[in-house]
Design a protein around this motif. Structure first.
Motif, PDB file in Angstrom:
ATOM      1  N   ASN A   1       0.826  -1.208   0.000  1.00 21.62           N
ATOM      2  CA  ASN A   1       0.000   0.000   0.000  1.00 21.62           C
ATOM      3  C   ASN A   1       0.861   1.260   0.000  1.00 21.62           C
ATOM      4  O   ASN A   1       0.483   2.288  -0.578  1.00 21.62           O
ATOM      5  CB  ASN A   1      -0.959   0.008   1.190  1.00 21.62           C
ATOM      6  CG  ASN A   1      -0.239  -0.005   2.523  1.00 21.62           C
ATOM      7  OD1 ASN A   1       0.513  -0.927   2.819  1.00 21.62           O
ATOM      8  ND2 ASN A   1      -0.473   1.002   3.339  1.00 21.62           N
TER       9      ASN A   1
ATOM     10  N   GLU B   1       2.151   1.745  -3.542  1.00 26.13           N
ATOM     11  CA  GLU B   1       1.069   2.298  -4.365  1.00 26.13           C
ATOM     12  C   GLU B   1       0.865   3.785  -4.052  1.00 26.13           C
ATOM     13  O   GLU B   1       0.646   4.592  -4.953  1.00 26.13           O
ATOM     14  CB  GLU B   1      -0.224   1.517  -4.110  1.00 26.13           C
ATOM     15  CG  GLU B   1      -1.429   2.033  -4.881  1.00 26.13           C
ATOM     16  CD  GLU B   1      -1.258   1.975  -6.392  1.00 26.13           C
ATOM     17  OE1 GLU B   1      -1.855   2.826  -7.085  1.00 26.13           O
ATOM     18  OE2 GLU B   1      -0.521   1.099  -6.871  1.00 26.13           O
TER      19      GLU B   1
ATOM     20  N   HIS C   1       3.130   6.128  -5.928  1.00 26.06           N
ATOM     21  CA  HIS C   1       3.060   6.083  -7.390  1.00 26.06           C
ATOM     22  C   HIS C   1       3.278   7.439  -8.065  1.00 26.06           C
ATOM     23  O   HIS C   1       3.991   7.501  -9.083  1.00 26.06           O
ATOM     24  CB  HIS C   1       1.727   5.482  -7.834  1.00 26.06           C
ATOM     25  CG  HIS C   1       1.524   5.518  -9.317  1.00 26.06           C
ATOM     26  ND1 HIS C   1       2.166   4.643 -10.182  1.00 26.06           N
ATOM     27  CD2 HIS C   1       0.777   6.351 -10.106  1.00 26.06           C
ATOM     28  CE1 HIS C   1       1.817   4.929 -11.428  1.00 26.06           C
ATOM     29  NE2 HIS C   1       0.971   5.949 -11.414  1.00 26.06           N
TER      30      HIS C   1
END
Length: 309
Positions: free
Chosen positions: A156, A159, A162
């Motif tokens: 997580n 992500e 990103h």
């Protein structure tokens, strides 16, 4: 601890970035973050190496601890695991000595999986996160923002990062802490073998009386073709050994792979004869005084073996 370090997205207006490591790769990667409008603080043991980034608006600080105090996300792109150990963990002025709760450390250095796990655990003890995210693609990939980013840690968090990773290339989540580094080692084993094959192919083509450029053009769209050939074939022919990554770093990376195999110490451990040979040949480059050449300089070792200087 919540599932993400912050409830807000990573944006130029809300996220303070710190960067340590301003060599060929690091400076190019950090420049993409500046170009996207982020506030960037930098630390370097050799401040003169930061002039390019300062000209783009980066702020120079005096120590890793000062950088940590004023940053939400801290990137490192260093030379050796020992550098990472000192800058991130061990030094009294290390990043972890002064990191703010909820911050994230991202290490782009090609380092050891065990050190990545150590940093991850130390960061969690500080209520922070760590991601090991070594890269592949060389100086051209860093310049063009097209690096392969090999990330280990909490999925997580990767992500969540990103927006930053996408400025430098494409991030792939590889697994828990240390998996990014293991992926990079496997990458370097593959690259080393490809560089050796390309070097020997060029040496053989020349000895056979072929035009090396015609040979390169003829085979690069066939089974022998690879990104290694695209990146380094012409450089080898031109005797352009300017580094995207130093040959001495390849010795380090391949050595870590062989160390991991030895550390496993069981009957299921991998046997890597090609990696061992490539490490020996790259070590020959270093012994010849060419450790600061780019990895494409491996052809010089093959030439020396064949009596060419």
């Amino acid at each position: 601890m919540t599932n993400t370090p912050y409830p807000t997205p990573v944006t130029p207006s809300q996220t303070r970035i710190g960067w340590i490591g301003t060599g060929v790769m690091g400076a190019a990667m950090a420049s993409h973050i500046l170009s996207a409008g982020y506030t960037l603080s930098i630390y370097a043991r050799t401040p003169s190496k930061t002039q390019f980034l300062q000209s783009l608006g980066a702020h120079l600080v005096d120590s890793p601890s000062q950088l940590a105090k004023t940053s939400d996300i801290i990137f490192t792109m260093l030379g050796h695991p020992s550098d990472v150990q000192e800058i991130v963990v061990s030094n009294p002025d290390s990043i972890l000595s002064s990191i703010n709760p909820g911050s994230v450390i991202i290490d782009h250095t090609s380092s050891h999986p065990n050190l990545a796990k150590e940093i991850y655990n130390a960061a969690r003890d500080k209520n922070c996160y760590a991601v090991d995210a070594p890269v592949s693609g060389g100086d051209i990939g860093a310049r063009d923002g097209k690096l392969a980013i090999l990330a280990g840690g909490d999925e997580n968090v990767v992500e969540w990062l990103h927006p930053l990773f996408s400025l430098m290339g494409k991030a792939t989540y590889m697994g828990s802490a240390g998996c990014g580094q293991s992926c990079k080692i496997a990458n370097q084993i593959t690259v080393g073998g490809s560089l050796l094959g390309l070097s020997e192919g060029l040496v053989f083509a020349e000895a056979a009386g072929l035009d090396k450029r015609k040979w390169l053009e003829a085979v690069k769209s066939g089974a022998a073709g690879s990104l290694v050939m695209e990146l380094f074939g012409e450089r080898m022919i031109e005797r352009d050994f300017r580094p995207g990554g130093f040959a001495e770093y390849m010795v380090k990376d391949l050595g870590m792979g062989l160390d991991v195999v030895e550390d496993d110490g069981d009957d299921s451990a991998s046997v890597l004869p090609g990696a061992a040979l490539c490490k020996q040949l790259f070590s020959g480059m270093v012994a010849n005084g060419d450790g600061k050449f780019g990895t494409q300089g491996l052809i010089t070792v093959v030439e020396r073996i064949n009596g060419k200087k």
